[in-house]
Design an enzyme around this catalytic site. Structure first.
Site, PDB file in Angstrom:
ATOM      1  N   PHE A   1       0.817  -1.093   0.032  1.00 29.31           N
ATOM      2  CA  PHE A   1      -0.100  -0.072   0.008  1.00 29.31           C
ATOM      3  C   PHE A   1       0.927   1.273  -0.031  1.00 29.31           C
ATOM      4  O   PHE A   1       1.838   1.432   0.670  1.00 29.31           O
ATOM      5  CB  PHE A   1      -0.841  -0.168   1.353  1.00 29.31           C
ATOM      6  CG  PHE A   1      -1.935   1.091   1.320  1.00 29.31           C
ATOM      7  CD1 PHE A   1      -3.170   0.929   0.291  1.00 29.31           C
ATOM      8  CD2 PHE A   1      -2.003   2.139   1.949  1.00 29.31           C
ATOM      9  CE1 PHE A   1      -4.116   1.951   0.214  1.00 29.31           C
ATOM     10  CE2 PHE A   1      -2.934   3.108   1.691  1.00 29.31           C
ATOM     11  CZ  PHE A   1      -3.737   3.189   1.018  1.00 29.31           C
TER      12      PHE A   1
ATOM     13  N   ASP B   1       1.686  -5.149   8.734  1.00 32.53           N
ATOM     14  CA  ASP B   1       0.627  -4.307   8.540  1.00 32.53           C
ATOM     15  C   ASP B   1      -0.798  -5.376   8.437  1.00 32.53           C
ATOM     16  O   ASP B   1      -0.695  -6.278   7.398  1.00 32.53           O
ATOM     17  CB  ASP B   1       0.640  -3.546   7.398  1.00 32.53           C
ATOM     18  CG  ASP B   1      -0.420  -2.543   7.003  1.00 32.53           C
ATOM     19  OD1 ASP B   1      -1.578  -2.800   7.343  1.00 32.53           O
ATOM     20  OD2 ASP B   1      -0.243  -1.579   6.244  1.00 32.53           O
TER      21      ASP B   1
ATOM     22  N   ARG C   1     -12.375  -4.618  -7.030  1.00 31.64           N
ATOM     23  CA  ARG C   1     -11.957  -5.290  -5.683  1.00 31.64           C
ATOM     24  C   ARG C   1     -13.213  -5.443  -4.823  1.00 31.64           C
ATOM     25  O   ARG C   1     -13.908  -4.534  -4.618  1.00 31.64           O
ATOM     26  CB  ARG C   1     -10.847  -4.461  -4.866  1.00 31.64           C
ATOM     27  CG  ARG C   1     -10.489  -4.844  -3.642  1.00 31.64           C
ATOM     28  CD  ARG C   1      -9.224  -4.053  -3.190  1.00 31.64           C
ATOM     29  NE  ARG C   1     -10.021  -3.017  -2.505  1.00 31.64           N
ATOM     30  CZ  ARG C   1      -9.487  -2.386  -1.367  1.00 31.64           C
ATOM     31  NH1 ARG C   1      -8.305  -2.543  -0.938  1.00 31.64           N
ATOM     32  NH2 ARG C   1      -9.970  -1.246  -0.902  1.00 31.64           N
TER      33      ARG C   1
ATOM     34  N   TYR D   1     -11.186   0.639  11.028  1.00 31.20           N
ATOM     35  CA  TYR D   1     -12.369   0.797  10.237  1.00 31.20           C
ATOM     36  C   TYR D   1     -12.652   0.016   9.203  1.00 31.20           C
ATOM     37  O   TYR D   1     -13.627  -0.040   8.545  1.00 31.20           O
ATOM     38  CB  TYR D   1     -12.328   2.495   9.559  1.00 31.20           C
ATOM     39  CG  TYR D   1     -11.143   2.570   8.840  1.00 31.20           C
ATOM     40  CD1 TYR D   1     -10.975   2.221   7.410  1.00 31.20           C
ATOM     41  CD2 TYR D   1      -9.953   3.300   9.472  1.00 31.20           C
ATOM     42  CE1 TYR D   1      -9.774   2.668   6.684  1.00 31.20           C
ATOM     43  CE2 TYR D   1      -8.741   3.706   8.780  1.00 31.20           C
ATOM     44  CZ  TYR D   1      -8.794   3.295   7.466  1.00 31.20           C
ATOM     45  OH  TYR D   1      -7.680   3.549   6.708  1.00 31.20           O
ATOM     46  N   LYS D   2     -11.759  -1.206   8.876  1.00 33.86           N
ATOM     47  CA  LYS D   2     -12.061  -2.087   7.845  1.00 33.86           C
ATOM     48  C   LYS D   2     -13.040  -3.335   8.623  1.00 33.86           C
ATOM     49  O   LYS D   2     -14.115  -3.075   8.709  1.00 33.86           O
ATOM     50  CB  LYS D   2     -10.967  -2.358   6.982  1.00 33.86           C
ATOM     51  CG  LYS D   2      -9.986  -1.298   6.591  1.00 33.86           C
ATOM     52  CD  LYS D   2      -8.980  -1.847   5.780  1.00 33.86           C
ATOM     53  CE  LYS D   2      -7.741  -0.817   5.334  1.00 33.86           C
ATOM     54  NZ  LYS D   2      -8.315   0.162   4.102  1.00 33.86           N
TER      55      LYS D   2
END
Length: 423
Positions: free
Chosen positions: A139, A208, A382, A233-234
């Site tokens: 990322f 991560d 995705r 938040y995911k």
């Protein structure tokens, strides 16, 4: 629960039907968990890997925090409502999901700030070594932060292709920073093997867990991990911009020197000493005052995992993603899609990424029809599969909608071609 485990369409002898998907849902031991979420009618939500759905426990808890604890309790609520120990308390809940001890995880700051803190701390634990090793497909924020740390301290950030990480681990490397589940492809790194190899050459590892925590089991301590971090938040469903978490293995805590020495990381913050003395244990990873409302929302959201067996969650996740891939093979041949995600269930996280030259417009057309995924440049469609609230029948319906979007060329409408700020 009978699982789809279909590495390719050649494994199919008869077409998959919606009735077969409903039969899988009838056997699903996690089906009850869907009622823990407030999901809009008519929407199939396949974007929990970007922003998790809202658990039903959150609004009432937030209302109490705002109307009683803040409005009435005022500053007294730091003590009376137990606001002050929330970073440790919520960290303990997350620790149970990632294979750590409660006193090894704390909620603080953002994922980027936590990465900065642990990279500098790891370099300090390996004096004389000046290489931060990363991978090219990580990322971007992780690469940006690693590059910034390297520039700041006079180190080198060295990025290699994912298949070359093991070979690149040598005695020059101080720390390697990797995302356990790749944000684009969904490919899973072998945490145990990479950590073992890093330790053999004297390096440390930062993992991560942005696309791991809450989506699949993680065994940080069993893998002898050094550091990890992730967002709230995911798949943890803590809400937009929810605070992040950081893990530091207990063996590193006493010697850890993180660079952002704020007052909440002080051993005695309310003595207001002008000399910094780090707090014992994981508390030294704190910096400033915790975003209390975000913490409260995240803590309430984590109750959605109460009583959930993470191995059962993983089995359902693999079932959903395998079903999606098999249905794409069955229904979308000839429409120009490629598969960017590994077909082997154990090699992927809880997402499936397709490729298509018109990927952005196709995703927008799907969203307009109530199937929400997202797009990642240059050509990735995705789809995230949050097993706590998704069903097999929804997977079937999502692919049926995608097939109709392609057959009707609905994606080519001008409103779907225009790029929005957030993709």
């Amino acid at each position: 629960m009978n699982l789809f485990n279909l590495p390719s369409s050649s494994a199919l002898t008869t077409p998959i039907t919606r009735a077969a998907c409903l039969a899988l849902d009838a056997q699903d031991p996690l089906a009850r968990c869907r009622e823990r979420f407030a999901l809009p009618e008519g929407v199939i939500y396949l974007d929990g890997n970007s922003l998790g759905a809202m658990p039903r426990a959150v609004p009432a808890r937030m209302q109490r925090a705002i109307e009683q604890e803040w409005a009435q309790g005022l500053i007294r609520s730091w003590n009376d409502a137990d606001w002050y120990p929330a970073p440790q308390r919520v960290g303990g809940r997350i620790a149970a999901l990632v294979g750590a001890e409660a006193d090894e995880v704390i909620v603080a700051d953002s994922i980027s700030i936590n990465l900065f803190k642990v990279l500098v701390a790891a370099l300090r634990l390996r004096p004389g070594r000046r290489v931060i090793l990363g991978e090219n497909a990580n990322f971007p924020t992780d690469a940006y932060v690693a590059g910034g740390v390297a520039e700041l301290v006079g180190a080198e950030f060295r990025a290699v292709d994912s298949e070359d990480v093991l070979a690149a681990l040598n005695e020059d490397v101080a720390v390697v920073t990797l995302t356990h589940v790749n944000y684009k492809s969904g490919k899973v790194y072998d945490m145990a093997a990479i950590t073992k190899r890093a330790h053999e050459v004297g390096a440390l590892v930062v993992w991560d867990l942005a696309h791991t925590a809450g989506a699949m089991p993680c065994a940080l301590n069993a893998c002898n991990a050094d550091f990890a971090l992730g967002c709230g938040y995911k798949y943890l469903n803590g809400g937009p911009g929810a605070p992040a978490f950081v893990f530091v293995a207990k063996r590193h805590q006493d010697g850890l020197r993180q660079p952002l020495t704020g007052w909440h990381g002080h051993a005695r913050p309310f003595e207001f000493s002008q000399s910094y003395v780090p707090a014992p244990g994981i508390d030294r990873m704190l910096v400033g005052t915790a975003p209390q409302l975000g913490l409260i929302a995240l803590e309430a959201a984590l109750t959605a995992f109460d009583g959930v067996d993470m191995q059962a969650l993983r089995r359902k996740s693999q079932s959903l993603t395998s079903l999606f891939i098999a249905l794409v093979d069955q229904e979308l041949a000839g429409h120009g899609f490629g598969l960017a995600t590994p077909r082997e269930p154990n090699a992927r996280g809880s997402q499936v990424s397709l490729t298509h030259a018109e990927g952005y417009a196709i995703v927008q057309a799907l969203i307009a029809r109530g199937v929400i995924g997202d797009f990642r440049s240059p050509d990735i469609l995705r789809f995230g599969f949050a097993a706590l609230y998704l069903s097999h029948a929804e997977v079937w319906d999502a692919v049926a909608t995608l097939q109709d979007v392609m057959a009707s060329a609905a994606w080519s409408a001008p409103e779907f071609m225009a790029r929005k700020a957030v993709t």
